[in-house]
Scaffold this active site. Sequence first.
Site, PDB file in Angstrom:
ATOM      1  CG  ASP A  68       5.866 -19.170  35.623  1.00  0.00           C
ATOM      2  OD1 ASP A  68       4.902 -18.656  35.024  1.00  0.00           O
ATOM      3  OD2 ASP A  68       7.030 -18.727  35.536  1.00  0.00           O
ATOM      4  CE1 TYR A 109      12.309 -17.178  33.703  1.00  0.00           C
ATOM      5  CE2 TYR A 109      10.963 -18.927  34.616  1.00  0.00           C
ATOM      6  CZ  TYR A 109      11.162 -17.596  34.369  1.00  0.00           C
ATOM      7  OH  TYR A 109      10.229 -16.687  34.782  1.00  0.00           O
ATOM      8  CE  LYS A 115       6.818 -16.485  32.678  1.00  0.00           C
ATOM      9  NZ  LYS A 115       7.706 -17.404  33.398  1.00  0.00           N
ATOM     10  CG  HIS A 165       9.940 -13.662  29.635  1.00  0.00           C
ATOM     11  ND1 HIS A 165      10.686 -14.808  29.763  1.00  0.00           N
ATOM     12  CD2 HIS A 165       9.899 -13.111  30.878  1.00  0.00           C
ATOM     13  CE1 HIS A 165      11.068 -14.944  31.026  1.00  0.00           C
ATOM     14  NE2 HIS A 165      10.607 -13.925  31.718  1.00  0.00           N
TER      15      HIS A 165
END
Length: 283
Positions: free
Chosen positions: A48, A53, A78, A111
């Site tokens: 994931d 990120y 996402k 997200h």
Amino acid sequence: MKSLTDVYTLSNGVTIPCVGFGTWQTPDGDVAVSSVKAALAAGYRHIDTAAAYGNEGSVGRGLVESGVDRKDVFVTTKLWNSVRGYEQTKEAFAESMEKLGLSVLDLYLIHWPNPAAFRNNWEEANAESWRAMEDLYNEGKIRAIGVSNFLPHHFEALLKTAKVVPMVNQIRLFPGFPQRETVSFCKKRNVLVQAYSPLGTGKLLSAETLLALAKKYGKSPAQVALRWSLQMGFNPLPKSVTPSRIEENTKLFDFSLSNDDMEILTGMENPCGVGNHPDHTSF
Ligand code: A2P
């Protein structure tokens, strides 16, 4: 569930390994590459990540360098909060795919439901992004689509125009923070609930209730927290950059928690706070 690669079946028939490897707060570069490789070597087949990120490139590299066949790994990313709209969503998806080095994505999520930049028109903004995700899904570029951090009212708003019902809602969940209302909403609609921060970003692991149960079962606090998540029917996504922990977090299938202990964990005091409220984020 009897092993790391046992699956949940999403509402469209796509299967997803019951434990995923989390990468939030994993630094881009060698750390992300080596932890993804360690996870795949330890048997995880579900990774994931997210545009936000900042490590999609390294996740993709880890996947290639692991030597594991692409088709055997379930990959999620996402759509970040700075992007909404039909064309913009398609562009952001293409950028993520380029970074990941993939041609087909397993799961794409919105997200957060109510980004600060779209607070005045989040319903329309999500509807347009969702329409793009539905088209990408129908074109076969994504195998499943879903949402993250959606409370029931965000979900209801999306369903007003959605043609495809989200297959997943990924939310913050751990013992002491069971988000009962959102979970029961999702379960009624056959939406798989994924658990991010299943260890409370690590803060949960020194809680006395958890330590006592870990002792009772002869397991680590992390293993008890992840086992709780599985027995709740969730899809936990533990994050670690430490090989020994990455492996420890896979050993969840040689014990089971009693109903009484499940209730104790569900109702335990939450030492990690309630997190960001999706309608009041600063991002
Ligand atoms: P690290 O990545 O340095 O190994 P969550 O999955 O809830 O976000 O929690 C992630 C945090 O918990 C990270 O700080 C991670 O540390 C730590 N962690 C992950 N697995 C374990 C474990 N088995 N024992 C102790 N800490 C862990």
